[in-house]
Design an enzyme around this catalytic site. Structure first.
Site, short mmCIF file in Angstrom:
data_model
loop_
_atom_site.label_atom_id
_atom_site.label_comp_id
_atom_site.label_asym_id
_atom_site.label_seq_id
_atom_site.Cartn_x
_atom_site.Cartn_y
_atom_site.Cartn_z
N ASP A 251 -42.51 38.44 38.47
CA ASP A 251 -41.22 38.19 39.13
C ASP A 251 -40.20 37.67 38.12
O ASP A 251 -39.46 36.73 38.40
CB ASP A 251 -41.39 37.17 40.26
CG ASP A 251 -42.44 37.58 41.27
OD1 ASP A 251 -42.70 38.78 41.40
OD2 ASP A 251 -43.01 36.69 41.93
N ARG B 275 -40.73 43.75 43.99
CA ARG B 275 -41.35 43.41 45.27
C ARG B 275 -40.39 42.51 46.02
O ARG B 275 -39.57 41.80 45.42
CB ARG B 275 -42.72 42.78 45.10
CG ARG B 275 -42.76 41.47 44.32
CD ARG B 275 -44.18 40.93 44.28
NE ARG B 275 -44.29 39.64 43.59
CZ ARG B 275 -45.37 38.88 43.62
NH1 ARG B 275 -46.43 39.26 44.32
NH2 ARG B 275 -45.41 37.73 42.97
N TRP C 220 -38.88 39.53 47.72
CA TRP C 220 -38.89 38.11 48.03
C TRP C 220 -38.22 37.90 49.40
O TRP C 220 -38.64 37.06 50.18
CB TRP C 220 -38.18 37.34 46.93
CG TRP C 220 -38.32 35.84 47.04
CD1 TRP C 220 -39.11 35.14 47.88
CD2 TRP C 220 -37.64 34.87 46.25
NE1 TRP C 220 -38.97 33.78 47.68
CE2 TRP C 220 -38.07 33.60 46.67
CE3 TRP C 220 -36.70 34.95 45.21
CZ2 TRP C 220 -37.58 32.41 46.12
CZ3 TRP C 220 -36.23 33.78 44.65
CH2 TRP C 220 -36.67 32.51 45.09
#
Length: 340
Positions: free
Chosen positions: A191, A247, A249
């Site tokens: 991330d 991805r 959050w």
């Protein structure tokens, strides 16, 4: 675990963002809100020099930032001479219109080592508006054992040119506001570009240190009406293992890759749903005219988008962050402060 482990902070953060970016449509160019005009001479800056040898106005970067008057209405250009500055730096919200500049990113290094809470661990925290960072390396050397932010950008209208951001997990907290990154190098494993800003990354190099299935982005758009998201335009993606492009959050996470080179580091499916299939119908993940071995979309997840020219067009210029109204050129004239 990635950037989403601090539940209390996330709840506070989410509520704040919800009220900051309200628009009436679902998919619009990022940053189309008009900002209030501030009558400031952008061609002239007050010059402050930081030099560890003592041959300057300050030996510490934080001292130079603190010397800028609160709520200043002039551009301040803080020139940082080459060296390694072991400092944890905060540009407070009442210090707008600061440029922090090195000469070469490999020669001017700001470093710290702190892990833990994502809103407090950053080596450099920018809370002020109209900040510019140039030719700096900013790193968090905490290592691979947890969250360790190198840069947190929470001020509106921030721009970075030719900078290097280095960490492992959660490198760049691209938190809130309209931001622009040009020719920057961003490195991490998990991330490592995350937050809920409206940001354009142009000609940047993203390098994944993930040895497994790490994610490059974790964008946190949480409602359909929020005018936020990340666009990567003309960038390069490399790495040492396997990585996802992003991805979610937030349930309405929005990320676009366009005209970007992707090495074989990118997993064939491209995107990860963070084990939550309910987000398939709400996220907006798109690719447009990317190239390289990792850009093959034939095995991409079906809930991502292969954008048409018309669909991609709103995201391919600085207009998507309202950049024409706030991105400023390097000052042509410099003057010394009347007093320090």
């Amino acid at each position: 675990m990635g950037c989403c482990g601090d539940a209390a902070n996330i709840n506070i953060y989410s509520r704040a963002i919800h009220f900051m970016f309200i628009l009436a449509v679902a998919v619009v160019p990022f940053g189309s809100l008009r900002a209030a005009k501030v009558d400031i001479d952008m061609s002239t800056a007050i010059l402050l020099k930081v030099d560890q040898s003592g041959d300057g106005d300050f030996v510490k970067i934080q001292d130079a930032i603190d010397a800028v008057p609160s709520n200043n209405q002039q551009v301040y250009f803080i020139l940082v001479k080459p060296g390694t500055y072991r400092e944890k730096i905060v540009v407070a919200a009442d210090k707008p219109f600061i440029t922090l500049s090195g000469t070469k990113p490999f020669d001017t290094i700001i470093t710290w080592s702190e892990g833990g809470e994502i809103f407090r661990s950053a080596t450099l925290t920018v809370l002020a508006s109209n900040f510019v960072g140039r030719y700096l390396t900013i790193q968090n050397k905490f290592g691979t054992s947890g969250k360790a932010v190198a840069v947190r950008v929470s001020g509106d209208k921030a721009a970075f040119y030719g900078c290097r951001f280095l960490s492992y997990q959660d490198t760049l907290l691209d938190d809130a506001g309209k931001h622009y990154f040009n020719n920057c190098y961003i490195e991490g494993a998990t991330d490592f570009i995350f937050g809920n800003a409206a940001s354009l990354y142009e000609r940047c190099h993203l390098h994944s240190l993930s040895k497994g299935n790490g994610s490059i982005t974790a964008q946190k758009r949480i409602t359909r009406s929020e005018n936020t998201g990340f666009t990567f335009l003309g960038c390069k993606v490399t790495g040492i293992g396997v990585a996802f492009l992003g991805r979610p959050w937030g349930a309405y996470s929005r990320v676009i890759f366009a005209h970007t080179y992707m090495s074989n580091v990118i997993a064939p499916q491209g995107w990860d749903d963070w084990q939550d299939q309910t987000k398939h119908s709400t996220v907006y993940y798109g690719e447009y005219k990317c190239y390289g071995p990792g850009a093959d979309t034939s095995k991409r997840v079906q809930w991502s988008h292969r954008l048409s020219q018309d669909e991609a067009a709103p995201f391919l210029t600085k207009d998507m962050i309202g950049g024409r109204g706030w991105l400023r050129p390097t000052p042509k004239n410099f003057k010394r402060p009347s007093k320090l």
